[in-house]
Design an enzyme around this catalytic site. Sequence first.
Site, PDB file in Angstrom:
ATOM      1  N   ASP A 156       0.834  -0.976   0.244  1.00  0.00           N
ATOM      2  CA  ASP A 156       0.299  -0.076   0.110  1.00  0.00           C
ATOM      3  C   ASP A 156       1.147   1.333  -0.059  1.00  0.00           C
ATOM      4  O   ASP A 156       0.305   2.167  -0.544  1.00  0.00           O
ATOM      5  CB  ASP A 156      -1.064  -0.017   1.377  1.00  0.00           C
ATOM      6  CG  ASP A 156      -0.281  -0.453   2.608  1.00  0.00           C
ATOM      7  OD1 ASP A 156       0.978   0.425   2.636  1.00  0.00           O
ATOM      8  OD2 ASP A 156      -0.880  -1.036   3.653  1.00  0.00           O
ATOM      9  N   HIS A 171       6.629  -7.656  -1.334  1.00  0.00           N
ATOM     10  CA  HIS A 171       5.113  -8.464  -2.057  1.00  0.00           C
ATOM     11  C   HIS A 171       4.918  -7.663  -3.447  1.00  0.00           C
ATOM     12  O   HIS A 171       4.244  -7.449  -4.357  1.00  0.00           O
ATOM     13  CB  HIS A 171       4.545  -8.939  -1.526  1.00  0.00           C
ATOM     14  CG  HIS A 171       4.238  -9.224  -0.492  1.00  0.00           C
ATOM     15  ND1 HIS A 171       3.302  -9.984   0.453  1.00  0.00           N
ATOM     16  CD2 HIS A 171       5.436 -10.665  -0.489  1.00  0.00           C
ATOM     17  CE1 HIS A 171       3.902 -11.170   1.072  1.00  0.00           C
ATOM     18  NE2 HIS A 171       4.482 -12.046   0.699  1.00  0.00           N
ATOM     19  N   ASN A 288       1.173  -6.641  18.273  1.00  0.00           N
ATOM     20  CA  ASN A 288      -0.259  -7.122  17.654  1.00  0.00           C
ATOM     21  C   ASN A 288      -1.690  -7.349  18.017  1.00  0.00           C
ATOM     22  O   ASN A 288      -1.280  -7.106  19.602  1.00  0.00           O
ATOM     23  CB  ASN A 288       0.571  -8.781  16.985  1.00  0.00           C
ATOM     24  CG  ASN A 288      -0.069  -9.662  15.818  1.00  0.00           C
ATOM     25  OD1 ASN A 288      -1.019  -8.000  15.242  1.00  0.00           O
ATOM     26  ND2 ASN A 288       0.360 -10.121  15.150  1.00  0.00           N
TER      27      ASN A 288
END
Length: 321
Positions: A156, A171, A288
């Site tokens: 993004d 990625h 997290n």
Amino acid sequence: MSATFPRCYSKQDLQLNLMIVRQFSSRGVTSHLCARFKETQTRQVMARPSSDLAAFREVFSKAKHVAILTGAGVSAESGVPTFRGEGGFWRKWQAQDLATPGAFSQNPSRVWEFYHYRREVMLTKSPNSAHVAIAECEARLQKQGRRVTVITQNIDELHRRAGSTNILEIHGSLFKTRCMSCGHVGVNHKSPICAALEGKGAPDPNTSDAQIPPQDLPRCEQGGCSGLLRPNVVWFGETLDSDILTRVEEELDLCDLCLVVGTSSIVYPAAMFAPQVAARGIPVAEFNMEETPATMRFRFHFQGPCGTTLPPALARHNNEP
């Protein structure tokens, strides 16, 4: 692959991950990573990780080379859709239906509608406090002769927009394209990316495909090439860039502190990275929303939204100049 990843995976997802690891094992760099990861499986699991912020801050104050691994969670608070898991559909398809070389070959118009929609959505999103904390930490530590490297699964570009500069996008990026003919990779932030896609890509399942002719889809502008462009992201069934993975391995070998921020630790090969570092005795801190399969291997675990837990952890330390 997709920009972000969910915290739960289907059997199909796990099979895809295993397939990817098998593909990587035939490549020199990732064969080395896989071997290291297997070694960590035989190590004794550490005691429950600490949530002592002061203790983490003490380790952080002495770190010279910090590797920060990020995934879905760091962008979730910016409202970035995942298109993964239950309900994660674009029209009637999930990402794994569209993010493949075969899908692009069969219907490049549909795949470009999907990615055009994602690009347009991302242009409405902003970096959140976790992205900003990481970028500010990198800039501050750089002035002190210290190094911060962001290794992200996300496509993004929110880290870049927040100000981070030392980024490894394993990625790829929504805002880069690659020519199917000449192979040129270029940055592309046009909105829309081509005239034929303007107003297209609505996610409603009742929306019909635009069926844009290939000649009207994004085309290469390098030296009159005019080849069909594709998003420069890693699709299911494709291997990651070996040069990027080499650089990732170098950063992991050098780091003396590793942060795992908003990643499920289940998508390979990224799931191997932090356990590999922890196996060397290097402190690893996980930020997290919940525990992951790798949590018990780490020295620290801070549960909660990354935008809340990360900024105080990375703030200027009293010992810093």
